[in-house]
Design a protein around this motif. Structure first.
Motif, PDB file in Angstrom:
ATOM      1  N   ARG A  72       0.864  -1.182   0.000  1.00 24.54           N
ATOM      2  CA  ARG A  72       0.000   0.000   0.000  1.00 24.54           C
ATOM      3  C   ARG A  72       0.896   1.225   0.000  1.00 24.54           C
ATOM      4  NH1 ARG A  72      -3.435  -0.628   4.507  1.00 24.54           N
ATOM      5  NH2 ARG A  72      -4.905  -1.640   3.119  1.00 24.54           N
ATOM      6  N   ILE A  73       0.608   2.156  -0.903  1.00 27.63           N
ATOM      7  CA  ILE A  73       1.357   3.411  -0.976  1.00 27.63           C
ATOM      8  C   ILE A  73       0.384   4.532  -0.633  1.00 27.63           C
ATOM      9  CG2 ILE A  73       2.696   4.965  -2.442  1.00 27.63           C
ATOM     10  CD1 ILE A  73       3.251   2.482  -4.240  1.00 27.63           C
ATOM     11  N   ASN A  74       0.688   5.289   0.420  1.00 26.96           N
ATOM     12  CA  ASN A  74      -0.133   6.423   0.833  1.00 26.96           C
ATOM     13  C   ASN A  74       0.596   7.712   0.484  1.00 26.96           C
ATOM     14  OD1 ASN A  74      -2.320   4.994   2.082  1.00 26.96           O
ATOM     15  ND2 ASN A  74      -0.912   4.472   3.723  1.00 26.96           N
ATOM     16  N   TYR A  75      -0.005   8.516  -0.384  1.00 27.23           N
ATOM     17  CA  TYR A  75       0.583   9.794  -0.774  1.00 27.23           C
ATOM     18  C   TYR A  75       0.128  10.885   0.175  1.00 27.23           C
ATOM     19  CZ  TYR A  75       1.920   7.526  -5.132  1.00 27.23           C
ATOM     20  OH  TYR A  75       2.477   6.690  -6.062  1.00 27.23           O
ATOM     21  N   PRO A  76       0.916  11.958   0.333  1.00 28.77           N
ATOM     22  CA  PRO A  76       0.538  13.057   1.236  1.00 28.77           C
ATOM     23  C   PRO A  76      -0.801  13.689   0.875  1.00 28.77           C
ATOM     24  CG  PRO A  76       2.833  13.271   0.580  1.00 28.77           C
ATOM     25  CD  PRO A  76       2.247  12.163  -0.236  1.00 28.77           C
ATOM     26  N   SER A  77      -1.215  13.608  -0.385  1.00 29.58           N
ATOM     27  CA  SER A  77      -2.482  14.204  -0.811  1.00 29.58           C
ATOM     28  C   SER A  77      -3.691  13.417  -0.333  1.00 29.58           C
ATOM     29  CB  SER A  77      -2.524  14.286  -2.339  1.00 29.58           C
ATOM     30  OG  SER A  77      -2.523  12.978  -2.887  1.00 29.58           O
ATOM     31  N   GLY A  78      -3.459  12.231   0.239  1.00 26.11           N
ATOM     32  CA  GLY A  78      -4.551  11.399   0.703  1.00 26.11           C
ATOM     33  C   GLY A  78      -4.876  10.249  -0.233  1.00 26.11           C
ATOM     34  N   ILE A  79      -4.259  10.231  -1.405  1.00 28.46           N
ATOM     35  CA  ILE A  79      -4.477   9.143  -2.350  1.00 28.46           C
ATOM     36  C   ILE A  79      -3.755   7.902  -1.846  1.00 28.46           C
ATOM     37  CG2 ILE A  79      -3.987   8.330  -4.691  1.00 28.46           C
ATOM     38  CD1 ILE A  79      -4.370  11.216  -5.609  1.00 28.46           C
ATOM     39  N   CYS A  80      -4.439   6.778  -1.957  1.00 26.90           N
ATOM     40  CA  CYS A  80      -3.878   5.508  -1.517  1.00 26.90           C
ATOM     41  C   CYS A  80      -3.891   4.544  -2.693  1.00 26.90           C
ATOM     42  CB  CYS A  80      -4.708   4.957  -0.358  1.00 26.90           C
ATOM     43  SG  CYS A  80      -4.195   3.322   0.169  1.00 26.90           S
ATOM     44  N   VAL A  81      -2.756   3.926  -2.968  1.00 25.35           N
ATOM     45  CA  VAL A  81      -2.653   2.934  -4.030  1.00 25.35           C
ATOM     46  C   VAL A  81      -2.364   1.593  -3.366  1.00 25.35           C
ATOM     47  CG1 VAL A  81      -1.377   2.206  -6.081  1.00 25.35           C
ATOM     48  CG2 VAL A  81      -1.785   4.635  -5.672  1.00 25.35           C
ATOM     49  N   GLU A  82      -3.232   0.626  -3.631  1.00 29.78           N
ATOM     50  CA  GLU A  82      -3.051  -0.702  -3.069  1.00 29.78           C
ATOM     51  C   GLU A  82      -2.697  -1.668  -4.190  1.00 29.78           C
ATOM     52  OE1 GLU A  82      -6.776  -1.390  -1.094  1.00 29.78           O
ATOM     53  OE2 GLU A  82      -6.016  -0.539   0.760  1.00 29.78           O
ATOM     54  N   LEU A  83      -1.712  -2.497  -3.942  1.00 31.68           N
ATOM     55  CA  LEU A  83      -1.256  -3.473  -4.931  1.00 31.68           C
ATOM     56  C   LEU A  83      -1.591  -4.869  -4.433  1.00 31.68           C
ATOM     57  CD1 LEU A  83       2.211  -1.814  -5.556  1.00 31.68           C
ATOM     58  CD2 LEU A  83       0.163  -1.574  -6.955  1.00 31.68           C
ATOM     59  N   PHE A  84      -2.193  -5.650  -5.311  1.00 32.69           N
ATOM     60  CA  PHE A  84      -2.610  -7.006  -4.978  1.00 32.69           C
ATOM     61  C   PHE A  84      -1.858  -7.987  -5.862  1.00 32.69           C
ATOM     62  CE2 PHE A  84      -5.975  -4.212  -3.760  1.00 32.69           C
ATOM     63  CZ  PHE A  84      -6.529  -4.762  -2.630  1.00 32.69           C
ATOM     64  N   GLY A  85      -1.670  -9.188  -5.374  1.00 32.75           N
ATOM     65  CA  GLY A  85      -1.026 -10.222  -6.168  1.00 32.75           C
ATOM     66  C   GLY A  85       0.477 -10.010  -6.242  1.00 32.75           C
ATOM     67  N   ALA A  86       1.075 -10.486  -7.329  1.00 26.14           N
ATOM     68  CA  ALA A  86       2.523 -10.329  -7.521  1.00 26.14           C
ATOM     69  C   ALA A  86       2.849  -8.868  -7.779  1.00 26.14           C
ATOM     70  CB  ALA A  86       2.984 -11.188  -8.690  1.00 26.14           C
ATOM     71  N   VAL A  87       3.829  -8.359  -7.040  1.00 21.99           N
ATOM     72  CA  VAL A  87       4.211  -6.957  -7.179  1.00 21.99           C
ATOM     73  C   VAL A  87       5.572  -6.867  -7.833  1.00 21.99           C
ATOM     74  CG1 VAL A  87       4.687  -4.832  -5.928  1.00 21.99           C
ATOM     75  CG2 VAL A  87       2.872  -6.347  -5.139  1.00 21.99           C
ATOM     76  N   ASP A  88       5.644  -6.131  -8.929  1.00 25.16           N
ATOM     77  CA  ASP A  88       6.876  -5.908  -9.648  1.00 25.16           C
ATOM     78  C   ASP A  88       7.593  -4.711  -9.019  1.00 25.16           C
ATOM     79  OD1 ASP A  88       8.826  -5.960 -11.701  1.00 25.16           O
ATOM     80  OD2 ASP A  88       7.652  -4.487 -12.851  1.00 25.16           O
ATOM     81  N   VAL A  89       8.838  -4.886  -8.622  1.00 23.78           N
ATOM     82  CA  VAL A  89       9.612  -3.830  -7.962  1.00 23.78           C
ATOM     83  C   VAL A  89       9.724  -2.598  -8.848  1.00 23.78           C
ATOM     84  CG1 VAL A  89      11.853  -3.245  -6.979  1.00 23.78           C
ATOM     85  CG2 VAL A  89      10.881  -5.505  -6.560  1.00 23.78           C
ATOM     86  N   ALA A  90       9.895  -2.750 -10.134  1.00 21.28           N
ATOM     87  CA  ALA A  90      10.004  -1.614 -11.047  1.00 21.28           C
ATOM     88  C   ALA A  90       8.725  -0.784 -11.052  1.00 21.28           C
ATOM     89  CB  ALA A  90      10.331  -2.086 -12.454  1.00 21.28           C
ATOM     90  N   THR A  91       7.585  -1.438 -10.981  1.00 17.08           N
ATOM     91  CA  THR A  91       6.299  -0.728 -10.942  1.00 17.08           C
ATOM     92  C   THR A  91       6.171   0.085  -9.656  1.00 17.08           C
ATOM     93  OG1 THR A  91       5.264  -2.463 -12.268  1.00 17.08           O
ATOM     94  CG2 THR A  91       3.793  -1.039 -11.023  1.00 17.08           C
ATOM     95  N   VAL A  92       6.581  -0.515  -8.544  1.00 17.21           N
ATOM     96  CA  VAL A  92       6.532   0.183  -7.261  1.00 17.21           C
ATOM     97  C   VAL A  92       7.435   1.406  -7.305  1.00 17.21           C
ATOM     98  CG1 VAL A  92       7.004   0.027  -4.790  1.00 17.21           C
ATOM     99  CG2 VAL A  92       5.896  -1.888  -5.974  1.00 17.21           C
ATOM    100  N   ARG A  93       8.629   1.278  -7.877  1.00 16.90           N
ATOM    101  CA  ARG A  93       9.554   2.421  -7.985  1.00 16.90           C
ATOM    102  C   ARG A  93       8.917   3.558  -8.787  1.00 16.90           C
ATOM    103  NH1 ARG A  93      14.560  -1.301  -8.948  1.00 16.90           N
ATOM    104  NH2 ARG A  93      15.279  -1.512  -6.816  1.00 16.90           N
ATOM    105  N   GLU A  94       8.218   3.220  -9.854  1.00 16.60           N
ATOM    106  CA  GLU A  94       7.573   4.251 -10.677  1.00 16.60           C
ATOM    107  C   GLU A  94       6.465   4.956  -9.889  1.00 16.60           C
ATOM    108  OE1 GLU A  94       6.304   3.195 -14.643  1.00 16.60           O
ATOM    109  OE2 GLU A  94       7.930   1.725 -14.783  1.00 16.60           O
ATOM    110  N   LEU A  95       5.719   4.205  -9.116  1.00 17.60           N
ATOM    111  CA  LEU A  95       4.641   4.798  -8.346  1.00 17.60           C
ATOM    112  C   LEU A  95       5.155   5.686  -7.214  1.00 17.60           C
ATOM    113  CD1 LEU A  95       2.245   1.730  -8.092  1.00 17.60           C
ATOM    114  CD2 LEU A  95       1.838   3.829  -9.378  1.00 17.60           C
ATOM    115  N   VAL A  96       6.248   5.297  -6.599  1.00 18.92           N
ATOM    116  CA  VAL A  96       6.797   6.045  -5.481  1.00 18.92           C
ATOM    117  C   VAL A  96       7.634   7.232  -5.960  1.00 18.92           C
ATOM    118  CG1 VAL A  96       8.329   5.897  -3.474  1.00 18.92           C
ATOM    119  CG2 VAL A  96       6.768   4.032  -3.977  1.00 18.92           C
ATOM    120  N   GLY A  97       8.324   7.046  -7.050  1.00 18.64           N
ATOM    121  CA  GLY A  97       9.262   8.064  -7.540  1.00 18.64           C
ATOM    122  C   GLY A  97       8.646   9.217  -8.139  1.00 18.64           C
TER     123      GLY A  97
END
Length: 97
Positions: A72-97
């Motif tokens: 789960r990625i919680n952004y300061p704006s209040g948006i929350c992104v939840e990832l289910f199943g297999a999580v690709d590290v590259a995708t997570v980096r793009e979402l966080v970066g």
């Protein structure tokens, strides 16, 4: 002047939009204090923008995936992104970066 409710101000707001007059001119003609009419216009303009502007995000139903997110990625704006199943590290980096 008696107190006017939200519905009446919204009706006046709609009439003002159709009138082509400035807010000050419309308020004076309607017998409403200019500052009060400006307040209600701002309120209705803000409400209509937030309710009509499409969200860049959407909910994707995933009935076949586990009920609990693996990340789960919680952004300061209040948006929350939840990832289910297999999580690709590259995708997570793009979402966080």
């Amino acid at each position: 002047m008696k107190k006017i409710n939200n519905e009446v101000y919204f009706s006046l707001f709609c009439k003002w939009q159709e009138s082509g007059q400035s807010k000050a001119t419309f308020a004076a003609a309607a017998g409403i204090p200019k500052q009060t009419f400006y307040y209600w216009c701002k309120k209705f303009e803000t409400d209509s923008v937030s309710s009509t502007s499409p969200s860049p995000f959407s909910i994707i139903p995933m009935d076949h995936i586990a009920a609990s997110p693996v990340a789960r990625i919680n952004y300061p704006s209040g948006i929350c992104v939840e990832l289910f199943g297999a999580v690709d590290v590259a995708t997570v980096r793009e979402l966080v970066g």
